[in-house]
Design a protein around this motif. Sequence first.
Motif, PDB file in Angstrom:
ATOM      1  N   ARG A 143      98.659  -3.106  25.082  1.00  0.00           N
ATOM      2  CA  ARG A 143      97.608  -2.261  25.563  1.00  0.00           C
ATOM      3  C   ARG A 143      97.658  -2.107  27.087  1.00  0.00           C
ATOM      4  NH1 ARG A 143      92.675  -5.945  22.836  1.00  0.00           N
ATOM      5  NH2 ARG A 143      93.271  -5.735  20.733  1.00  0.00           N
ATOM      6  N   GLY A 144      98.490  -2.609  27.656  1.00  0.00           N
ATOM      7  CA  GLY A 144      98.563  -2.497  29.337  1.00  0.00           C
ATOM      8  C   GLY A 144      97.388  -3.338  29.949  1.00  0.00           C
ATOM      9  N   GLU A 145      96.954  -4.571  29.383  1.00  0.00           N
ATOM     10  CA  GLU A 145      95.657  -5.215  29.853  1.00  0.00           C
ATOM     11  C   GLU A 145      96.289  -6.364  30.786  1.00  0.00           C
ATOM     12  OE1 GLU A 145      92.968  -5.674  26.819  1.00  0.00           O
ATOM     13  OE2 GLU A 145      92.699  -3.704  26.457  1.00  0.00           O
ATOM     14  N   LEU A 146      97.465  -6.760  30.877  1.00  0.00           N
ATOM     15  CA  LEU A 146      98.005  -8.164  31.474  1.00  0.00           C
ATOM     16  C   LEU A 146      97.220  -8.126  32.816  1.00  0.00           C
ATOM     17  CD1 LEU A 146     101.335  -8.997  29.929  1.00  0.00           C
ATOM     18  CD2 LEU A 146      99.559 -10.504  29.901  1.00  0.00           C
ATOM     19  N   SER A 147      97.225  -6.947  33.412  1.00  0.00           N
ATOM     20  CA  SER A 147      97.068  -7.206  34.812  1.00  0.00           C
ATOM     21  C   SER A 147      95.458  -6.802  35.174  1.00  0.00           C
ATOM     22  CB  SER A 147      97.779  -6.193  35.677  1.00  0.00           C
ATOM     23  OG  SER A 147      99.213  -6.533  35.691  1.00  0.00           O
ATOM     24  N   THR A 148      94.907  -6.782  34.190  1.00  0.00           N
ATOM     25  CA  THR A 148      93.260  -6.478  34.400  1.00  0.00           C
ATOM     26  C   THR A 148      92.603  -7.966  34.568  1.00  0.00           C
ATOM     27  OG1 THR A 148      93.017  -6.501  31.945  1.00  0.00           O
ATOM     28  CG2 THR A 148      93.447  -4.587  33.006  1.00  0.00           C
ATOM     29  N   PRO A 149      91.503  -7.971  35.111  1.00  0.00           N
ATOM     30  CA  PRO A 149      90.719  -9.350  35.382  1.00  0.00           C
ATOM     31  C   PRO A 149      90.490  -9.865  33.945  1.00  0.00           C
ATOM     32  CG  PRO A 149      89.736  -7.290  36.670  1.00  0.00           C
ATOM     33  CD  PRO A 149      90.643  -6.470  35.714  1.00  0.00           C
ATOM     34  N   LYS A 150      90.048  -9.204  32.989  1.00  0.00           N
ATOM     35  CA  LYS A 150      89.878 -10.090  31.662  1.00  0.00           C
ATOM     36  C   LYS A 150      91.244 -10.422  31.205  1.00  0.00           C
ATOM     37  CE  LYS A 150      89.868  -5.680  28.781  1.00  0.00           C
ATOM     38  NZ  LYS A 150      88.985  -5.024  27.889  1.00  0.00           N
ATOM     39  N   GLY A 151      92.221  -9.737  31.460  1.00  0.00           N
ATOM     40  CA  GLY A 151      93.499 -10.096  31.169  1.00  0.00           C
ATOM     41  C   GLY A 151      93.975 -11.352  31.689  1.00  0.00           C
ATOM     42  N   GLN A 152      93.952 -11.371  33.035  1.00  0.00           N
ATOM     43  CA  GLN A 152      94.144 -12.598  33.770  1.00  0.00           C
ATOM     44  C   GLN A 152      93.533 -13.626  33.349  1.00  0.00           C
ATOM     45  OE1 GLN A 152      96.814 -12.724  36.440  1.00  0.00           O
ATOM     46  NE2 GLN A 152      97.038 -10.810  34.988  1.00  0.00           N
ATOM     47  N   ARG A 153      92.029 -13.832  32.976  1.00  0.00           N
ATOM     48  CA  ARG A 153      91.321 -14.746  32.582  1.00  0.00           C
ATOM     49  C   ARG A 153      91.822 -15.305  31.241  1.00  0.00           C
ATOM     50  NH1 ARG A 153      87.140 -11.946  35.164  1.00  0.00           N
ATOM     51  NH2 ARG A 153      86.856 -10.395  33.618  1.00  0.00           N
ATOM     52  N   ILE A 154      92.597 -14.613  30.370  1.00  0.00           N
ATOM     53  CA  ILE A 154      93.138 -14.990  28.991  1.00  0.00           C
ATOM     54  C   ILE A 154      94.474 -15.655  29.645  1.00  0.00           C
ATOM     55  CG2 ILE A 154      94.162 -14.244  27.123  1.00  0.00           C
ATOM     56  CD1 ILE A 154      92.125 -12.077  26.840  1.00  0.00           C
ATOM     57  N   VAL A 155      94.988 -14.962  30.483  1.00  0.00           N
ATOM     58  CA  VAL A 155      96.303 -15.786  30.999  1.00  0.00           C
ATOM     59  C   VAL A 155      96.066 -17.071  31.385  1.00  0.00           C
ATOM     60  CG1 VAL A 155      98.221 -15.825  32.578  1.00  0.00           C
ATOM     61  CG2 VAL A 155      97.569 -13.566  31.464  1.00  0.00           C
ATOM     62  N   SER A 156      95.032 -17.224  32.174  1.00  0.00           N
ATOM     63  CA  SER A 156      94.688 -18.563  32.760  1.00  0.00           C
ATOM     64  C   SER A 156      94.568 -19.595  31.579  1.00  0.00           C
ATOM     65  CB  SER A 156      93.494 -18.260  33.633  1.00  0.00           C
ATOM     66  OG  SER A 156      93.734 -17.687  34.652  1.00  0.00           O
ATOM     67  N   ILE A 157      93.910 -19.217  30.491  1.00  0.00           N
ATOM     68  CA  ILE A 157      93.626 -20.211  29.361  1.00  0.00           C
ATOM     69  C   ILE A 157      94.805 -20.589  28.873  1.00  0.00           C
ATOM     70  CG2 ILE A 157      92.291 -20.479  27.363  1.00  0.00           C
ATOM     71  CD1 ILE A 157      90.187 -18.327  28.385  1.00  0.00           C
ATOM     72  N   LEU A 158      95.588 -19.750  28.672  1.00  0.00           N
ATOM     73  CA  LEU A 158      96.843 -19.667  27.947  1.00  0.00           C
ATOM     74  C   LEU A 158      97.725 -20.820  28.654  1.00  0.00           C
ATOM     75  CD1 LEU A 158      97.579 -16.266  26.543  1.00  0.00           C
ATOM     76  CD2 LEU A 158      96.961 -18.126  25.356  1.00  0.00           C
ATOM     77  N   LEU A 159      97.720 -20.810  30.183  1.00  0.00           N
ATOM     78  CA  LEU A 159      98.639 -21.778  30.978  1.00  0.00           C
ATOM     79  C   LEU A 159      97.916 -22.945  30.783  1.00  0.00           C
ATOM     80  CD1 LEU A 159      98.943 -19.547  34.366  1.00  0.00           C
ATOM     81  CD2 LEU A 159     100.472 -20.131  32.363  1.00  0.00           C
ATOM     82  N   LEU A 160      96.956 -23.199  30.754  1.00  0.00           N
ATOM     83  CA  LEU A 160      96.094 -24.352  30.516  1.00  0.00           C
ATOM     84  C   LEU A 160      96.437 -25.039  29.201  1.00  0.00           C
ATOM     85  CD1 LEU A 160      93.482 -26.401  29.491  1.00  0.00           C
ATOM     86  CD2 LEU A 160      94.460 -26.587  31.963  1.00  0.00           C
ATOM     87  N   GLU A 161      96.545 -24.174  28.269  1.00  0.00           N
ATOM     88  CA  GLU A 161      96.844 -24.688  26.814  1.00  0.00           C
ATOM     89  C   GLU A 161      98.283 -24.956  26.704  1.00  0.00           C
ATOM     90  OE1 GLU A 161      93.560 -22.105  24.430  1.00  0.00           O
ATOM     91  OE2 GLU A 161      95.718 -21.811  23.960  1.00  0.00           O
ATOM     92  N   ASP A 162      99.197 -24.340  27.279  1.00  0.00           N
ATOM     93  CA  ASP A 162     100.759 -24.792  27.564  1.00  0.00           C
ATOM     94  C   ASP A 162     100.861 -26.065  28.067  1.00  0.00           C
ATOM     95  OD1 ASP A 162     101.384 -22.293  26.177  1.00  0.00           O
ATOM     96  OD2 ASP A 162     102.053 -21.256  27.879  1.00  0.00           O
ATOM     97  N   LEU A 163      99.948 -26.315  29.240  1.00  0.00           N
ATOM     98  CA  LEU A 163      99.963 -27.594  29.847  1.00  0.00           C
ATOM     99  C   LEU A 163      99.686 -28.702  28.918  1.00  0.00           C
ATOM    100  CD1 LEU A 163      98.780 -26.662  33.647  1.00  0.00           C
ATOM    101  CD2 LEU A 163     101.055 -27.479  32.715  1.00  0.00           C
ATOM    102  N   ALA A 164      98.707 -28.547  27.908  1.00  0.00           N
ATOM    103  CA  ALA A 164      97.991 -29.513  27.134  1.00  0.00           C
ATOM    104  C   ALA A 164      99.035 -29.940  26.233  1.00  0.00           C
ATOM    105  CB  ALA A 164      96.802 -28.769  26.524  1.00  0.00           C
ATOM    106  N   ILE A 165     100.083 -29.451  25.829  1.00  0.00           N
ATOM    107  CA  ILE A 165     101.283 -29.832  24.866  1.00  0.00           C
ATOM    108  C   ILE A 165     101.678 -30.991  25.259  1.00  0.00           C
ATOM    109  CG2 ILE A 165     103.060 -28.322  25.773  1.00  0.00           C
ATOM    110  CD1 ILE A 165     102.305 -29.114  22.181  1.00  0.00           C
ATOM    111  N   VAL A 166     101.947 -31.261  26.491  1.00  0.00           N
ATOM    112  CA  VAL A 166     102.339 -32.548  27.140  1.00  0.00           C
ATOM    113  C   VAL A 166     101.620 -33.649  26.697  1.00  0.00           C
ATOM    114  CG1 VAL A 166     103.236 -33.817  29.200  1.00  0.00           C
ATOM    115  CG2 VAL A 166     103.487 -31.105  28.888  1.00  0.00           C
ATOM    116  N   PRO A 167     100.308 -33.792  27.370  1.00  0.00           N
ATOM    117  CA  PRO A 167      99.412 -34.868  26.723  1.00  0.00           C
ATOM    118  C   PRO A 167      99.149 -35.204  25.451  1.00  0.00           C
ATOM    119  CG  PRO A 167      98.085 -33.313  27.936  1.00  0.00           C
ATOM    120  CD  PRO A 167      99.498 -32.894  28.047  1.00  0.00           C
ATOM    121  N   LEU A 168      99.090 -33.903  24.573  1.00  0.00           N
ATOM    122  CA  LEU A 168      99.238 -34.073  23.102  1.00  0.00           C
ATOM    123  C   LEU A 168     100.147 -34.688  22.673  1.00  0.00           C
ATOM    124  CD1 LEU A 168      97.363 -30.427  22.337  1.00  0.00           C
ATOM    125  CD2 LEU A 168      96.456 -32.810  22.122  1.00  0.00           C
TER     126      LEU A 168
END
Length: 621
Positions: A143-168
Amino acid sequence: MAAETASHGVDLIPVVTLLAAGVIAVPLFKRFGLDSVLGYLAAGLIIGPFGLGLFTDAQSIIHVAELGVVMFLFVIGLEMRPSRLWGLRSEIMGLGLLQVVLCSALLTFAGMALGYSPSVAFVFGMGFVLTSTAIVFQILNDRGELSTPKGQRIVSILLLEDLAIVPLLAAVAFMAPGAESSDLSSDLMHVAIALGALVALILIGRYLLNPLFKVLAQAGAREVMTAAALLVVLGAALAMQLGGLSMAMGAFLAGVMLSESTFRHQLEADIEPFRGILLGLFFLGVGMALDVNVVVANLPLISFAVVAFMLLKGIGIYAVARLLRSSREEAIERAALMAQGGEFAFVLYAAATTFGVIDAQTNAIFTSTVIISMVLTPFVTMAVNAAATRLTPAAAATSLDGIDAPDGLTGNVLIVGFGRFGQIVSQPLLARGLEVSIIDNDVEMIQAAAEFGFKVYYGDGTRLDILHAAGAENVGAIIVCVDKADVALHIVELAKAEFPLVQVFARAYDRGAALSLIAAGVDYQLRETLESALVFGCYALTKLGVPEPEAEEIMEEVRRRDEQRLAIQQVEGLYGGKQYFQGNRPTPTPLTTPKRTGRSGNAEAEAVLKGSADVGGTAAT
């Protein structure tokens, strides 16, 4: 002999089958307006062990294809400069953490409602909380939305979830039978190894990678640069894996550390083909991994779990988005996009099986639930987008306008070549405050420019993938300032063919080069010595006693006659367009005076062309 060759040769049947499945399925699904991810998943299901049976071990394909996810996160990291990542810290630790906590509570209670024990329900729910990074990134990228503000918010959530795999994973190990008797010193050792791997990766990226790529670029071996790019990505992933962390997180960190490097665009262009192929292979593997027998045997349970988990997770995502003041439309879109489980669920469920928290049958049920949710995601997002378009067409149009020019790129400029000509061209653009991106393939020049505060990226402007990586499709103008006439013509032809809506300006070596650039459709060209020579000539006239007004009038007449000659030569085809170039250095075609034709003929043209001998030099100047 043929049989012997076949027995010792490489078995290409699986490779050809995988490539053919993707090549056939994706365009077919795109033709019907469906997502490419769905095409890969369907193709994998058809050729997998529960379809045509052409493959029997889907998990081995997924393990290899996970490198596609790793490379995707590396490319995302290249776009995430440390300052930009720091600016997202509140979204990562606030928005991401709040969403993970709320959704994990909702899904754990849902698992308990299905009859599972609290520990098993927690594992089931947490696997579903970890959204599919691959699917979300692919949809946002399409969609070309990775660089948009709403896309960046989704990327932020995904980064936190990727980090969460370690304590899980640590929590799963703690829940294992007999885990309470584990050695504390062993646990501390694992933590120390993980921290050591992280620190080593940061130090290598900070002090070693840029000098390494400078040496490789000076060697001029393109294939070695590609190999080095792969080495960086896979080496960072391996370091994190050995430290007990996520491979994807290692690749992301490597990308972030190289985001300020002058070789960023070159790295992105080299990685992109591998990323795309491996990511498609990952989706094929996920489609193959869907165990139809398990689904049929547990259809009521899996169907209910898919619907309940996606609905509850979507409600949790929507609630968090609205709580943090996102618009209703963005909250609904985010909920639809992230309501599925993800690839890290396979890792979590496999670890839980290994530690004895769940059995193999339960693992198969959980895995099937996650895969079906991944398959449904493209349908859910398309349905939500269609409903939003019908209900609020004006809002949808506004959103699309924002996609056309992500990050305010309208009016930005890409300069290809930063020699003496390009350096001067950049100065008024920078003085006006325009965002100027510069690429060049001369390492010594890049280093020299850095000493004067210029940020120049390494890249070959004749490569289409480099132009894409440099964002050529989003700029207001591409300015070609390279000194070789044939290279400039090639870049102009490439840019006009691939980015027809972008203005292209070019430096011309001489008159013949200018005519070739005009024939290629350049929007503006200027011979590199024309204006400086005219200013020089005007100054000489004044110093030789010609009054300044008269000297300026003579110069204007010279300009006028030069423009006439250029126009007439273009129409008459006196230069053979692309035939003008012979080898690497331009060789001017001899000028011939056109013949008279009748009374009018080309008398004026002849006079203008003859004027070239009267006004300082050959017509090829």
